[in-house]
Design a protein around this motif. Sequence first.
Motif, PDB file in Angstrom:
ATOM      1  N   PHE A 116       0.845  -1.185   0.000  1.00 53.70           N
ATOM      2  CA  PHE A 116       0.000   0.000   0.000  1.00 53.70           C
ATOM      3  C   PHE A 116       0.885   1.241   0.000  1.00 53.70           C
ATOM      4  CE2 PHE A 116      -2.060  -3.471   2.140  1.00 53.70           C
ATOM      5  CZ  PHE A 116      -3.336  -3.483   1.609  1.00 53.70           C
ATOM      6  N   GLY A 117       0.407   2.285  -0.674  1.00 51.56           N
ATOM      7  CA  GLY A 117       1.089   3.569  -0.629  1.00 51.56           C
ATOM      8  C   GLY A 117       0.735   4.288   0.658  1.00 51.56           C
ATOM      9  N   PHE A 118       1.352   5.438   0.870  1.00 48.00           N
ATOM     10  CA  PHE A 118       1.101   6.198   2.098  1.00 48.00           C
ATOM     11  C   PHE A 118      -0.231   6.945   2.079  1.00 48.00           C
ATOM     12  CE2 PHE A 118       5.766   5.698   2.637  1.00 48.00           C
ATOM     13  CZ  PHE A 118       5.707   5.001   3.825  1.00 48.00           C
ATOM     14  N   THR A 119      -1.037   6.712   1.038  1.00 47.59           N
ATOM     15  CA  THR A 119      -2.423   7.199   1.048  1.00 47.59           C
ATOM     16  C   THR A 119      -3.382   6.056   1.360  1.00 47.59           C
ATOM     17  OG1 THR A 119      -2.672   6.834  -1.328  1.00 47.59           O
ATOM     18  CG2 THR A 119      -1.941   9.050  -0.610  1.00 47.59           C
ATOM     19  N   GLY A 120      -2.842   4.850   1.597  1.00 52.18           N
ATOM     20  CA  GLY A 120      -3.647   3.689   1.950  1.00 52.18           C
ATOM     21  C   GLY A 120      -4.146   2.889   0.771  1.00 52.18           C
ATOM     22  N   GLN A 121      -3.855   3.315  -0.450  1.00 54.87           N
ATOM     23  CA  GLN A 121      -4.330   2.625  -1.650  1.00 54.87           C
ATOM     24  C   GLN A 121      -3.446   1.417  -1.958  1.00 54.87           C
ATOM     25  OE1 GLN A 121      -7.214   3.319  -3.298  1.00 54.87           O
ATOM     26  NE2 GLN A 121      -7.496   4.771  -1.623  1.00 54.87           N
ATOM     27  N   PRO A 122      -4.050   0.300  -2.407  1.00 53.14           N
ATOM     28  CA  PRO A 122      -3.245  -0.876  -2.758  1.00 53.14           C
ATOM     29  C   PRO A 122      -2.357  -0.589  -3.958  1.00 53.14           C
ATOM     30  CG  PRO A 122      -5.550  -1.213  -3.372  1.00 53.14           C
ATOM     31  CD  PRO A 122      -5.480   0.089  -2.628  1.00 53.14           C
ATOM     32  N   GLN A 123      -1.119  -1.108  -3.910  1.00 52.17           N
ATOM     33  CA  GLN A 123      -0.160  -0.911  -4.997  1.00 52.17           C
ATOM     34  C   GLN A 123       0.396  -2.215  -5.529  1.00 52.17           C
ATOM     35  OE1 GLN A 123       2.807   1.765  -3.333  1.00 52.17           O
ATOM     36  NE2 GLN A 123       1.677   3.531  -4.092  1.00 52.17           N
ATOM     37  N   GLY A 124       0.090  -3.312  -4.860  1.00 54.11           N
ATOM     38  CA  GLY A 124       0.574  -4.607  -5.307  1.00 54.11           C
ATOM     39  C   GLY A 124       0.066  -5.695  -4.399  1.00 54.11           C
ATOM     40  N   THR A 128      -7.274  -5.574  -3.028  1.00 57.86           N
ATOM     41  CA  THR A 128      -7.856  -4.615  -3.967  1.00 57.86           C
ATOM     42  C   THR A 128      -8.540  -3.470  -3.236  1.00 57.86           C
ATOM     43  OG1 THR A 128      -9.904  -5.899  -4.112  1.00 57.86           O
ATOM     44  CG2 THR A 128      -8.206  -6.332  -5.777  1.00 57.86           C
ATOM     45  N   LEU A 129      -8.773  -3.644  -1.946  1.00 55.75           N
ATOM     46  CA  LEU A 129      -9.385  -2.597  -1.137  1.00 55.75           C
ATOM     47  C   LEU A 129      -8.308  -1.777  -0.438  1.00 55.75           C
ATOM     48  CD1 LEU A 129     -12.255  -4.653   0.552  1.00 55.75           C
ATOM     49  CD2 LEU A 129     -12.440  -3.075  -1.375  1.00 55.75           C
ATOM     50  N   PRO A 130      -8.563  -0.494  -0.177  1.00 56.85           N
ATOM     51  CA  PRO A 130      -7.583   0.323   0.552  1.00 56.85           C
ATOM     52  C   PRO A 130      -7.592  -0.034   2.038  1.00 56.85           C
ATOM     53  CG  PRO A 130      -9.548   1.602   0.107  1.00 56.85           C
ATOM     54  CD  PRO A 130      -9.736   0.285  -0.591  1.00 56.85           C
ATOM     55  N   LEU A 131      -6.578   0.432   2.740  1.00 53.83           N
ATOM     56  CA  LEU A 131      -6.549   0.293   4.191  1.00 53.83           C
ATOM     57  C   LEU A 131      -7.707   1.085   4.785  1.00 53.83           C
ATOM     58  CD1 LEU A 131      -2.731   0.865   4.791  1.00 53.83           C
ATOM     59  CD2 LEU A 131      -3.955  -1.322   4.894  1.00 53.83           C
ATOM     60  N   ARG A 132      -8.248   0.609   5.922  1.00 51.52           N
ATOM     61  CA  ARG A 132      -9.322   1.359   6.574  1.00 51.52           C
ATOM     62  C   ARG A 132      -8.744   2.654   7.114  1.00 51.52           C
ATOM     63  NH1 ARG A 132     -13.241  -1.557  10.086  1.00 51.52           N
ATOM     64  NH2 ARG A 132     -14.406  -1.541   8.173  1.00 51.52           N
ATOM     65  N   ARG A 133      -9.353   3.754   6.736  1.00 42.89           N
ATOM     66  CA  ARG A 133      -8.869   5.083   7.114  1.00 42.89           C
ATOM     67  C   ARG A 133      -9.766   5.673   8.195  1.00 42.89           C
ATOM     68  NH1 ARG A 133      -8.078  10.016   2.838  1.00 42.89           N
ATOM     69  NH2 ARG A 133      -7.797  11.644   4.375  1.00 42.89           N
ATOM     70  N   TYR A 134      -9.126   6.353   9.151  1.00 46.97           N
ATOM     71  CA  TYR A 134      -9.837   7.032  10.221  1.00 46.97           C
ATOM     72  C   TYR A 134      -9.683   8.543  10.060  1.00 46.97           C
ATOM     73  CZ  TYR A 134      -9.934   2.380  12.253  1.00 46.97           C
ATOM     74  OH  TYR A 134     -10.138   1.037  12.457  1.00 46.97           O
ATOM     75  N   SER A 135     -10.589   9.285  10.667  1.00 52.95           N
ATOM     76  CA  SER A 135     -10.556  10.749  10.606  1.00 52.95           C
ATOM     77  C   SER A 135      -9.440  11.280  11.499  1.00 52.95           C
ATOM     78  CB  SER A 135     -11.886  11.328  11.080  1.00 52.95           C
ATOM     79  OG  SER A 135     -12.921  10.912  10.227  1.00 52.95           O
ATOM     80  N   THR A 136      -8.812  12.353  11.060  1.00 54.23           N
ATOM     81  CA  THR A 136      -7.784  13.018  11.862  1.00 54.23           C
ATOM     82  C   THR A 136      -8.129  14.496  11.967  1.00 54.23           C
ATOM     83  OG1 THR A 136      -6.394  13.430   9.925  1.00 54.23           O
ATOM     84  CG2 THR A 136      -5.950  11.413  11.169  1.00 54.23           C
ATOM     85  N   ALA A 137      -7.791  15.079  13.115  1.00 57.16           N
ATOM     86  CA  ALA A 137      -7.985  16.522  13.330  1.00 57.16           C
ATOM     87  C   ALA A 137      -6.744  17.048  14.032  1.00 57.16           C
ATOM     88  CB  ALA A 137      -9.229  16.776  14.161  1.00 57.16           C
ATOM     89  N   LEU A 138      -6.120  18.066  13.447  1.00 52.58           N
ATOM     90  CA  LEU A 138      -4.905  18.647  13.991  1.00 52.58           C
ATOM     91  C   LEU A 138      -5.231  19.955  14.692  1.00 52.58           C
ATOM     92  CD1 LEU A 138      -1.794  18.512  14.158  1.00 52.58           C
ATOM     93  CD2 LEU A 138      -1.741  19.763  11.972  1.00 52.58           C
ATOM     94  N   SER A 139      -4.767  20.071  15.931  1.00 50.47           N
ATOM     95  CA  SER A 139      -4.920  21.306  16.701  1.00 50.47           C
ATOM     96  C   SER A 139      -3.580  21.587  17.364  1.00 50.47           C
ATOM     97  CB  SER A 139      -6.023  21.154  17.748  1.00 50.47           C
ATOM     98  OG  SER A 139      -6.123  22.323  18.527  1.00 50.47           O
ATOM     99  N   GLY A 140      -2.837  22.537  16.812  1.00 56.34           N
ATOM    100  CA  GLY A 140      -1.494  22.804  17.323  1.00 56.34           C
ATOM    101  C   GLY A 140      -0.607  21.600  17.053  1.00 56.34           C
TER     102      GLY A 140
END
Length: 147
Positions: A116-124, A128-140
């Motif tokens: 998988f690439g660093f966006t979670g998409q399969p590359q090899g 065929t499905l991407p990695l499960r992604r969670y929401s992120t919120a940056l504060s400082g």
Amino acid sequence: MGFIPASSRFAGAFLLGATALGVAACNSGTNAQPQIPLTVVNEVLFLTDQQNSALRFDNGAVYHKGGLRGLIVVRQNAGTYLAFDRTCPYQPQDTCARVRIEPFIRIFDSCCQSQFGFTGQPQGGPATLPLRRYSTALSGNTLTITN
């Protein structure tokens, strides 16, 4: 029973056939790869902690607790971070289906050889499905990861 025009009978048969094909198509896709079980994610990561120093660089990645088998957090740029479950989506029920970081290169599952690439998409590999992604919120310097 009354008379039904041929055009109405044809339209009804067409609609019934299209519906059956649609249901079959949906069912075939859901059985291709099992779903990763849902789990509650509510984690806080402090970017200033030494253990998170890889997140000071674009495409830097670290492991963090949470998720089903842990999390991988990736920095895209100074304001954008992505968080993924470490469970490989190919065969998530396998105990070895756990992805790992190959620093600045990719995310890899040595069990099934999926990449998988660093966006979670399969590359090899077979995934065929991407990695499960969670929401992120940056504060400082605090990154909150939730689902």
